[in-house]
Design an enzyme around this catalytic site. Structure first.
Site, PDB file in Angstrom:
ATOM      1  N   LYS A 173       0.815  -1.213   0.000  1.00  0.00           N
ATOM      2  CA  LYS A 173       0.000   0.000   0.000  1.00  0.00           C
ATOM      3  C   LYS A 173       0.851   1.267   0.000  1.00  0.00           C
ATOM      4  CE  LYS A 173      -3.890  -2.233   2.322  1.00  0.00           C
ATOM      5  NZ  LYS A 173      -4.769  -2.177   3.496  1.00  0.00           N
ATOM      6  N   TYR A 199     -12.168  -2.934  -4.399  1.00  0.00           N
ATOM      7  CA  TYR A 199     -12.788  -2.929  -3.064  1.00  0.00           C
ATOM      8  C   TYR A 199     -14.316  -2.963  -3.116  1.00  0.00           C
ATOM      9  CZ  TYR A 199      -8.228  -2.146  -0.956  1.00  0.00           C
ATOM     10  OH  TYR A 199      -6.924  -2.287  -0.532  1.00  0.00           O
ATOM     11  N   ASN A 232      -1.918  -0.062   7.007  1.00  0.00           N
ATOM     12  CA  ASN A 232      -1.373  -1.322   7.523  1.00  0.00           C
ATOM     13  C   ASN A 232      -0.413  -2.011   6.547  1.00  0.00           C
ATOM     14  OD1 ASN A 232      -3.171  -2.352   5.679  1.00  0.00           O
ATOM     15  ND2 ASN A 232      -4.498  -3.316   7.186  1.00  0.00           N
ATOM     16  N   HIS A 283      -1.964  -5.503   1.453  1.00  0.00           N
ATOM     17  CA  HIS A 283      -3.233  -6.203   1.214  1.00  0.00           C
ATOM     18  C   HIS A 283      -2.903  -7.572   0.652  1.00  0.00           C
ATOM     19  CE1 HIS A 283      -7.145  -7.249  -0.566  1.00  0.00           C
ATOM     20  NE2 HIS A 283      -6.435  -7.648  -1.605  1.00  0.00           N
ATOM     21  N   GLU A 289      -9.097 -10.694  -8.126  1.00  0.00           N
ATOM     22  CA  GLU A 289      -8.176  -9.581  -7.891  1.00  0.00           C
ATOM     23  C   GLU A 289      -6.989  -9.619  -8.854  1.00  0.00           C
ATOM     24  OE1 GLU A 289      -8.971  -8.702  -3.157  1.00  0.00           O
ATOM     25  OE2 GLU A 289      -7.176  -9.825  -3.726  1.00  0.00           O
TER      26      GLU A 289
END
Length: 142
Positions: free
Chosen positions: A9, A49, A112, A115, A126
């Protein structure tokens, strides 16, 4: 062989952690079969998402994931999805196991670092969003 998508990310890319995260995942024994850096568009982020569209954090998630470059990777191997999820740790870095990627590099539940696909079916979808079949490499890992 299972495949799984991993996204490093924007928070982790900005802190120079892309190579470290990819290396940690390679060190699990999984094979890296695709890798690219990109700036995720709003449209791609919304498709990626889409399962979270009705969740209260959706708009913030889209804003964050499109805020800077990401690194997208595909790993392959036995139990790739669960192996990656274990290596990443819990979504909230404060609750992640010691030595996990999110515990070591995540800043908070939103930032965080990484992913990973949550199932084989999700991984297939994905991966198709980020990579064409011709971008998935086939080689023998030694």
């Amino acid at each position: 062989m299972e495949k799984s998508l991993v996204l490093v990310k924007p928070d982790a890319v900005a802190r120079g952690l892309s190579g470290t995260i990819v290396s940690r995942l390679e060190n699990t024994g999984l094979k890296l079969i695709a890798l690219k850096m990109l700036h995720m568009s709003q449209a791609l982020a919304e498709r990626h998402y889409a399962p979270h569209k009705e969740r209260p954090f959706f708009n913030n998630l889209i804003k964050f994931i499109t805020s800077g470059p990401i690194v997208a990777a595909v790993f392959e191997g036995d139990n790739a999805v669960s192996t990656i999820r274990t290596a990443m740790g819990a979504t909230d870095p404060a609750k992640a196991d010691a030595g996990s990627i999110r515990r070591d590099f995540g800043l908070d539940i939103e930032h965080n670092a990484v992913h990973g696909s949550d199932s084989v079916q999700t991984a297939e979808h994905e991966i198709s969003l980020f990579f064409g079949e011709n971008e998935l490499m086939n080689y023998v890992r030694k």
